[in-house]
Design a protein around this motif. Structure first.
Motif, mmCIF file in Angstrom:
data_model
loop_
_atom_site.group_PDB
_atom_site.id
_atom_site.type_symbol
_atom_site.label_atom_id
_atom_site.label_comp_id
_atom_site.label_asym_id
_atom_site.label_seq_id
_atom_site.Cartn_x
_atom_site.Cartn_y
_atom_site.Cartn_z
ATOM 1 N N ASN A 286 0.828 -1.213 0.000
ATOM 2 C CA ASN A 286 0.000 0.000 0.000
ATOM 3 C C ASN A 286 0.859 1.260 0.000
ATOM 4 O O ASN A 286 0.530 2.233 -0.678
ATOM 5 C CB ASN A 286 -0.961 -0.004 1.182
ATOM 6 N N ASP A 287 1.950 1.238 0.769
ATOM 7 C CA ASP A 287 2.853 2.392 0.793
ATOM 8 C C ASP A 287 3.498 2.620 -0.568
ATOM 9 O O ASP A 287 3.643 3.757 -1.016
ATOM 10 C CB ASP A 287 3.941 2.221 1.856
ATOM 11 N N PHE A 288 3.886 1.529 -1.241
ATOM 12 C CA PHE A 288 4.498 1.652 -2.568
ATOM 13 C C PHE A 288 3.520 2.301 -3.545
ATOM 14 O O PHE A 288 3.870 3.207 -4.286
ATOM 15 C CB PHE A 288 4.901 0.286 -3.134
ATOM 16 N N LEU A 289 2.279 1.811 -3.524
ATOM 17 C CA LEU A 289 1.282 2.314 -4.465
ATOM 18 C C LEU A 289 0.888 3.753 -4.142
ATOM 19 O O LEU A 289 0.676 4.563 -5.050
ATOM 20 C CB LEU A 289 0.068 1.396 -4.488
ATOM 21 N N ASP B 166 9.089 13.907 -14.125
ATOM 22 C CA ASP B 166 9.586 13.529 -15.453
ATOM 23 C C ASP B 166 10.086 12.092 -15.498
ATOM 24 O O ASP B 166 9.932 11.406 -16.496
ATOM 25 C CB ASP B 166 10.727 14.458 -15.885
ATOM 26 N N GLY B 167 10.717 11.656 -14.412
ATOM 27 C CA GLY B 167 11.291 10.319 -14.393
ATOM 28 C C GLY B 167 11.316 9.745 -12.993
ATOM 29 O O GLY B 167 11.207 10.483 -12.009
ATOM 30 N N ILE B 168 11.461 8.442 -12.922
ATOM 31 C CA ILE B 168 11.445 7.756 -11.629
ATOM 32 C C ILE B 168 12.405 6.569 -11.670
ATOM 33 O O ILE B 168 12.607 5.941 -12.707
ATOM 34 C CB ILE B 168 10.006 7.287 -11.287
ATOM 35 N N LYS B 169 13.010 6.306 -10.525
ATOM 36 C CA LYS B 169 13.843 5.122 -10.342
ATOM 37 C C LYS B 169 13.166 4.275 -9.271
ATOM 38 O O LYS B 169 12.878 4.754 -8.181
ATOM 39 C CB LYS B 169 15.251 5.512 -9.905
ATOM 40 N N ILE B 170 12.930 3.024 -9.590
ATOM 41 C CA ILE B 170 12.221 2.109 -8.700
ATOM 42 C C ILE B 170 13.139 0.926 -8.428
ATOM 43 O O ILE B 170 13.734 0.378 -9.361
ATOM 44 C CB ILE B 170 10.928 1.580 -9.359
ATOM 45 N N TYR C 33 7.664 -8.861 -6.175
ATOM 46 C CA TYR C 33 8.213 -7.601 -6.646
ATOM 47 C C TYR C 33 7.722 -7.285 -8.060
ATOM 48 O O TYR C 33 7.313 -6.164 -8.348
ATOM 49 C CB TYR C 33 9.746 -7.606 -6.593
ATOM 50 N N ILE C 34 7.729 -8.260 -8.946
ATOM 51 C CA ILE C 34 7.271 -8.074 -10.323
ATOM 52 C C ILE C 34 5.809 -7.617 -10.334
ATOM 53 O O ILE C 34 5.437 -6.692 -11.063
ATOM 54 C CB ILE C 34 7.436 -9.374 -11.150
ATOM 55 N N LYS C 35 4.985 -8.242 -9.522
ATOM 56 C CA LYS C 35 3.561 -7.891 -9.474
ATOM 57 C C LYS C 35 3.370 -6.450 -8.986
ATOM 58 O O LYS C 35 2.629 -5.675 -9.589
ATOM 59 C CB LYS C 35 2.817 -8.869 -8.563
ATOM 60 N N ILE C 36 4.038 -6.084 -7.908
ATOM 61 C CA ILE C 36 3.926 -4.732 -7.367
ATOM 62 C C ILE C 36 4.501 -3.716 -8.351
ATOM 63 O O ILE C 36 3.916 -2.662 -8.578
ATOM 64 C CB ILE C 36 4.611 -4.629 -5.989
ATOM 65 N N LEU C 37 5.633 -4.037 -8.946
ATOM 66 C CA LEU C 37 6.263 -3.149 -9.915
ATOM 67 C C LEU C 37 5.322 -2.870 -11.082
ATOM 68 O O LEU C 37 5.184 -1.732 -11.532
ATOM 69 C CB LEU C 37 7.569 -3.770 -10.407
ATOM 70 N N SER C 38 4.645 -3.896 -11.555
ATOM 71 C CA SER C 38 3.725 -3.694 -12.670
ATOM 72 C C SER C 38 2.548 -2.809 -12.265
ATOM 73 O O SER C 38 2.075 -1.993 -13.061
ATOM 74 C CB SER C 38 3.236 -5.035 -13.223
ATOM 75 N N GLU C 39 2.095 -2.928 -11.027
ATOM 76 C CA GLU C 39 1.022 -2.054 -10.540
ATOM 77 C C GLU C 39 1.502 -0.604 -10.471
ATOM 78 O O GLU C 39 0.758 0.322 -10.828
ATOM 79 C CB GLU C 39 0.532 -2.516 -9.171
ATOM 80 N N ILE C 40 2.716 -0.418 -10.011
ATOM 81 C CA ILE C 40 3.301 0.927 -9.945
ATOM 82 C C ILE C 40 3.360 1.527 -11.350
ATOM 83 O O ILE C 40 2.956 2.670 -11.568
ATOM 84 C CB ILE C 40 4.703 0.887 -9.300
ATOM 85 N N ILE C 41 3.845 0.754 -12.301
ATOM 86 C CA ILE C 41 3.967 1.232 -13.678
ATOM 87 C C ILE C 41 2.592 1.604 -14.241
ATOM 88 O O ILE C 41 2.439 2.608 -14.936
ATOM 89 C CB ILE C 41 4.693 0.191 -14.553
ATOM 90 N N GLY C 42 1.590 0.816 -13.911
ATOM 91 C CA GLY C 42 0.235 1.115 -14.366
ATOM 92 C C GLY C 42 -0.306 2.430 -13.830
ATOM 93 O O GLY C 42 -1.138 3.074 -14.467
ATOM 94 N N TYR D 289 -3.702 5.616 -14.378
ATOM 95 C CA TYR D 289 -3.492 7.038 -14.089
ATOM 96 C C TYR D 289 -4.759 7.815 -14.386
ATOM 97 O O TYR D 289 -5.398 7.612 -15.413
ATOM 98 C CB TYR D 289 -2.326 7.581 -14.915
ATOM 99 N N LYS D 290 -5.125 8.676 -13.453
ATOM 100 C CA LYS D 290 -6.348 9.481 -13.649
ATOM 101 C C LYS D 290 -5.985 10.943 -13.754
ATOM 102 O O LYS D 290 -5.249 11.482 -13.025
ATOM 103 C CB LYS D 290 -7.287 9.269 -12.481
#
Length: 112
Positions: free
Chosen positions: A2-5, A17-21, A49-58, A111-112
């Motif tokens: 939840n904190d990551f998201l 402009d950019g992000i490092k994860i 990690y892959i699952k959370i990372l993909s949610e972040i990217i979304g 993204y909204k």
């Protein structure tokens, strides 16, 4: 998670402009390593990690540049997780692409 998201949503709202994860990793000789060796607290498994990372990217706008999506520790001093060794970089990339394709996840779709 939840904190990551929540952080990803904040970054999206700020229109950065950019992000490092990257995931948390434990290196020998650090305070974190002392705690890890005493408590063996849970670190993210690669698939988690892959699952959370993909949610972040979304959650991130399509025009946000993802400059990094993993991290590497010197394998001679890395305690955990195993997938933060340099040889895993391409494995993580391939798993991420595969997971996102299989789950129809695209950058910015949430993204909204």
């Amino acid at each position: 998670k939840n904190d990551f998201l929540k952080t990803a949503k904040l970054c999206a709202d700020l229109k950065i402009d950019g992000i490092k994860i990257h995931p948390l990793y434990v290196m020998m000789g650090t305070k974190l390593a002392e705690n890890y060796e005493k408590e063996k607290f849970k670190l993210l498994e690669l698939d988690e990690y892959i699952k959370i990372l993909s949610e972040i990217i979304g959650l991130l706008p399509e025009n946000t540049i993802i400059m990094r999506f993993t991290a590497e520790g010197d394998k001679n001093f890395l305690l955990a997780p195993e997938y933060c060794k340099p040889e895993y970089k391409n494995i993580i990339k391939e798993k991420l692409i595969k997971y996102m394709k299989e789950n129809n996840i695209k950058q910015g779709m949430q993204y909204k």
